[in-house]
Design a protein around this motif. Sequence first.
Motif, PDB file in Angstrom:
ATOM      1  N   SER A   1       0.668  -1.356  -0.021  1.00 55.81           N
ATOM      2  CA  SER A   1       0.214  -0.021  -0.026  1.00 55.81           C
ATOM      3  C   SER A   1       0.895   1.313  -0.059  1.00 55.81           C
ATOM      4  O   SER A   1       1.567   1.524   1.069  1.00 55.81           O
ATOM      5  CB  SER A   1      -0.971  -0.067   1.104  1.00 55.81           C
ATOM      6  N   ARG A   2       0.696   2.042  -0.904  1.00 58.65           N
ATOM      7  CA  ARG A   2       1.415   3.381  -1.071  1.00 58.65           C
ATOM      8  C   ARG A   2       1.071   4.237   0.118  1.00 58.65           C
ATOM      9  O   ARG A   2       2.024   4.958   0.736  1.00 58.65           O
ATOM     10  CB  ARG A   2       1.245   3.938  -2.575  1.00 58.65           C
ATOM     11  N   GLU A   3      -0.161   4.012   0.449  1.00 59.02           N
ATOM     12  CA  GLU A   3      -0.621   5.141   1.305  1.00 59.02           C
ATOM     13  C   GLU A   3       0.006   4.947   2.611  1.00 59.02           C
ATOM     14  O   GLU A   3       0.267   5.615   3.687  1.00 59.02           O
ATOM     15  CB  GLU A   3      -2.210   5.331   1.405  1.00 59.02           C
ATOM     16  N   GLN A   4      -0.048   3.537   3.131  1.00 57.59           N
ATOM     17  CA  GLN A   4       0.418   3.017   4.275  1.00 57.59           C
ATOM     18  C   GLN A   4       2.051   3.374   4.519  1.00 57.59           C
ATOM     19  O   GLN A   4       2.264   3.716   5.400  1.00 57.59           O
ATOM     20  CB  GLN A   4       0.193   1.554   4.473  1.00 57.59           C
ATOM     21  N   ALA A   5       2.752   3.192   3.115  1.00 53.74           N
ATOM     22  CA  ALA A   5       4.106   3.579   3.259  1.00 53.74           C
ATOM     23  C   ALA A   5       4.382   4.980   3.618  1.00 53.74           C
ATOM     24  O   ALA A   5       5.424   5.517   4.355  1.00 53.74           O
ATOM     25  CB  ALA A   5       4.860   3.136   1.962  1.00 53.74           C
ATOM     26  N   GLU A   6       3.580   5.933   2.946  1.00 49.65           N
ATOM     27  CA  GLU A   6       3.684   7.244   3.139  1.00 49.65           C
ATOM     28  C   GLU A   6       3.587   7.446   4.476  1.00 49.65           C
ATOM     29  O   GLU A   6       4.125   8.361   5.005  1.00 49.65           O
ATOM     30  CB  GLU A   6       3.009   8.017   1.886  1.00 49.65           C
ATOM     31  N   TRP A   7       2.360   7.164   5.020  1.00 49.27           N
ATOM     32  CA  TRP A   7       2.009   7.379   6.409  1.00 49.27           C
ATOM     33  C   TRP A   7       3.159   6.948   7.291  1.00 49.27           C
ATOM     34  O   TRP A   7       3.500   7.615   8.398  1.00 49.27           O
ATOM     35  CB  TRP A   7       0.621   6.813   6.536  1.00 49.27           C
ATOM     36  N   ALA A   8       3.536   5.693   7.087  1.00 55.26           N
ATOM     37  CA  ALA A   8       4.492   5.130   8.067  1.00 55.26           C
ATOM     38  C   ALA A   8       5.931   6.002   7.981  1.00 55.26           C
ATOM     39  O   ALA A   8       6.620   6.285   8.921  1.00 55.26           O
ATOM     40  CB  ALA A   8       4.621   3.731   7.757  1.00 55.26           C
ATOM     41  N   ARG A   9       6.250   6.607   6.759  1.00 55.39           N
ATOM     42  CA  ARG A   9       7.347   6.987   6.838  1.00 55.39           C
ATOM     43  C   ARG A   9       7.601   8.527   7.624  1.00 55.39           C
ATOM     44  O   ARG A   9       8.422   8.887   8.171  1.00 55.39           O
ATOM     45  CB  ARG A   9       7.712   7.337   5.200  1.00 55.39           C
ATOM     46  N   GLN A  10       6.164   9.260   7.579  1.00 54.51           N
ATOM     47  CA  GLN A  10       6.176  10.538   8.193  1.00 54.51           C
ATOM     48  C   GLN A  10       6.083   9.969   9.470  1.00 54.51           C
ATOM     49  O   GLN A  10       6.733  11.173  10.327  1.00 54.51           O
ATOM     50  CB  GLN A  10       4.552  11.283   7.643  1.00 54.51           C
ATOM     51  N   ALA A  11       5.504   8.985  10.011  1.00 56.93           N
ATOM     52  CA  ALA A  11       5.297   8.814  11.649  1.00 56.93           C
ATOM     53  C   ALA A  11       6.810   8.311  12.053  1.00 56.93           C
ATOM     54  O   ALA A  11       7.243   8.876  13.072  1.00 56.93           O
ATOM     55  CB  ALA A  11       4.524   7.429  11.783  1.00 56.93           C
ATOM     56  N   ILE A  12       7.482   7.815  11.185  1.00 58.61           N
ATOM     57  CA  ILE A  12       9.105   7.677  11.678  1.00 58.61           C
ATOM     58  C   ILE A  12       9.912   8.953  11.675  1.00 58.61           C
ATOM     59  O   ILE A  12      10.611   9.087  12.670  1.00 58.61           O
ATOM     60  CB  ILE A  12       9.510   6.690  10.501  1.00 58.61           C
ATOM     61  N   ALA A  13       9.496   9.828  10.689  1.00 56.96           N
ATOM     62  CA  ALA A  13      10.294  10.936  10.829  1.00 56.96           C
ATOM     63  C   ALA A  13       9.732  11.800  12.120  1.00 56.96           C
ATOM     64  O   ALA A  13      10.634  12.446  12.741  1.00 56.96           O
ATOM     65  CB  ALA A  13      10.054  11.772   9.480  1.00 56.96           C
ATOM     66  N   ASP A  14       8.529  11.687  12.426  1.00 58.37           N
ATOM     67  CA  ASP A  14       7.932  12.681  13.579  1.00 58.37           C
ATOM     68  C   ASP A  14       8.641  12.008  14.853  1.00 58.37           C
ATOM     69  O   ASP A  14       8.707  12.817  15.717  1.00 58.37           O
ATOM     70  CB  ASP A  14       6.441  12.392  13.467  1.00 58.37           C
ATOM     71  N   GLU A  15       8.861  10.666  14.742  1.00 57.78           N
ATOM     72  CA  GLU A  15       9.372  10.261  15.969  1.00 57.78           C
ATOM     73  C   GLU A  15      11.148  10.389  16.136  1.00 57.78           C
ATOM     74  O   GLU A  15      11.511   9.751  17.310  1.00 57.78           O
ATOM     75  CB  GLU A  15       8.848   8.621  16.350  1.00 57.78           C
ATOM     76  N   GLY A  16      11.552  10.749  15.286  1.00 49.84           N
ATOM     77  CA  GLY A  16      13.061  10.903  15.043  1.00 49.84           C
ATOM     78  C   GLY A  16      13.731   9.306  14.935  1.00 49.84           C
ATOM     79  O   GLY A  16      14.791   9.262  15.308  1.00 49.84           O
ATOM     80  N   LEU A  17      13.165   8.652  14.265  1.00 50.94           N
ATOM     81  CA  LEU A  17      13.501   7.121  14.141  1.00 50.94           C
ATOM     82  C   LEU A  17      14.201   6.617  12.609  1.00 50.94           C
ATOM     83  O   LEU A  17      14.455   5.627  12.506  1.00 50.94           O
ATOM     84  CB  LEU A  17      12.369   6.261  14.366  1.00 50.94           C
ATOM     85  N   GLY A  18      14.449   7.679  12.124  1.00 53.13           N
ATOM     86  CA  GLY A  18      15.040   7.691  10.687  1.00 53.13           C
ATOM     87  C   GLY A  18      16.226   6.928  10.498  1.00 53.13           C
ATOM     88  O   GLY A  18      16.421   5.944   9.525  1.00 53.13           O
ATOM     89  N   ASP A  19      17.023   6.901  11.487  1.00 54.81           N
ATOM     90  CA  ASP A  19      18.330   5.970  11.639  1.00 54.81           C
ATOM     91  C   ASP A  19      18.307   4.585  11.883  1.00 54.81           C
ATOM     92  O   ASP A  19      19.011   3.725  11.553  1.00 54.81           O
ATOM     93  CB  ASP A  19      19.287   6.574  12.706  1.00 54.81           C
ATOM     94  N   LEU A  20      17.102   4.250  12.408  1.00 56.29           N
ATOM     95  CA  LEU A  20      16.833   2.793  12.730  1.00 56.29           C
ATOM     96  C   LEU A  20      15.613   2.234  11.794  1.00 56.29           C
ATOM     97  O   LEU A  20      15.668   1.058  11.668  1.00 56.29           O
ATOM     98  CB  LEU A  20      16.514   2.564  14.189  1.00 56.29           C
ATOM     99  N   ALA A  21      14.756   2.829  11.312  1.00 67.10           N
ATOM    100  CA  ALA A  21      13.514   2.271  11.013  1.00 67.10           C
ATOM    101  C   ALA A  21      13.322   2.921   9.370  1.00 67.10           C
ATOM    102  O   ALA A  21      13.663   3.798   9.058  1.00 67.10           O
ATOM    103  CB  ALA A  21      12.221   2.868  11.640  1.00 67.10           C
ATOM    104  N   GLU A  22      12.696   1.777   8.747  1.00 69.22           N
ATOM    105  CA  GLU A  22      12.389   2.147   7.119  1.00 69.22           C
ATOM    106  C   GLU A  22      11.300   1.546   6.775  1.00 69.22           C
ATOM    107  O   GLU A  22      11.119   0.238   7.160  1.00 69.22           O
ATOM    108  CB  GLU A  22      13.750   1.912   6.319  1.00 69.22           C
ATOM    109  N   VAL A  23      10.388   2.043   5.840  1.00 68.18           N
ATOM    110  CA  VAL A  23       9.366   1.437   5.526  1.00 68.18           C
ATOM    111  C   VAL A  23       9.335   1.625   3.701  1.00 68.18           C
ATOM    112  O   VAL A  23       9.293   2.823   3.487  1.00 68.18           O
ATOM    113  CB  VAL A  23       7.999   1.809   6.063  1.00 68.18           C
ATOM    114  N   ARG A  24       9.197   0.388   3.154  1.00 67.71           N
ATOM    115  CA  ARG A  24       9.481   0.570   1.398  1.00 67.71           C
ATOM    116  C   ARG A  24       7.873   0.383   1.137  1.00 67.71           C
ATOM    117  O   ARG A  24       7.349  -0.690   1.495  1.00 67.71           O
ATOM    118  CB  ARG A  24      10.332  -0.328   1.050  1.00 67.71           C
TER     119      ARG A  24
END
Length: 300
Positions: free
Chosen positions: A34-57
């Motif tokens: 799901s493109r919508e799920q991936a985009e939402w998850a990426r934003q949530a990762i960024a909001d929590e500052g988890l970009g160094d550890l988490a990735e959603v494709r």
Amino acid sequence: LQPGDRLLDIGCGWGGMVRFAARRGVKALGVTLSREQAEWARQAIADEGLGDLAEVRHSDYRDVTETGFDAISSIGLTEHIGVGNYPAYFQFLHDKLRVGGLLLNHCITRPHNRGRVKAGGFIDRYVFPDGELTGSGRIITEAQNVGFEVVHEENLRQHYAYTLAGWCENLEKNWDACVAEVGEGTARLWGLYMAGSRLGFERNIIQLHHVLGVKLGADQRPLAPGRKAGAAEPAPATLPAQRLLAARATATLGADLTQHRGPPLARGMRPPRARARHFWRAFRENFRRRFEANSCRSRT
């Protein structure tokens, strides 16, 4: 999983598992169709500052090229794989793990392994097109056939009935907002689906199973979940010592079992069911007690 370990979450949805793991220092990769799920998850990762550890494709799980994961979670994906595709599915996951790596497969199942696998007309048309369900026995069999050692299995169907009750309550409390977002038809459809699913779990029409498997090495040793290749192995004398302790415990069972309650068993006579149950309970308890006692003496 420990900080620094690597997790692959297939069918990751909105990225909840990926973010949960990343908050604890695990390097997590999630994939969703799901493109919508991936985009939402990426934003949530960024909001929590988890970009160094988490990735959603936005990707099919079969397009993941990385290997050597410490664990893989598949939560609510197996229902969409198709029963006929189970061998390829479990083989792919097995190949993506390191030796000693863990697979947690979580999915809705039937309470048996026979009959139809289609989810049903209503669900197939309106909710999960082409979904298929089978029993936990078939899932465990397919996992074992590709080399997983299944170390734990648990049925959570009663818990899921409570979960669905909570979801239905939330939908009712937020009905106007839900209708405004998706329309009354869609809101009613999902209300009906969740209410029917709750009834299905309560009446054992469907179940929910966790299956935990470990990838074994060539010598059939899993390196133990949580211990990686290169870690210190037990001393060579440890395993023979364990076998010796087991042999000592077994050798002492005969005298102890003669003390079990109830009339003696005649030679060649098949014991009544109640007496057989008592016999095996006594066998297991005496084995455990003797083994623990010998282990304590060995250590001292």
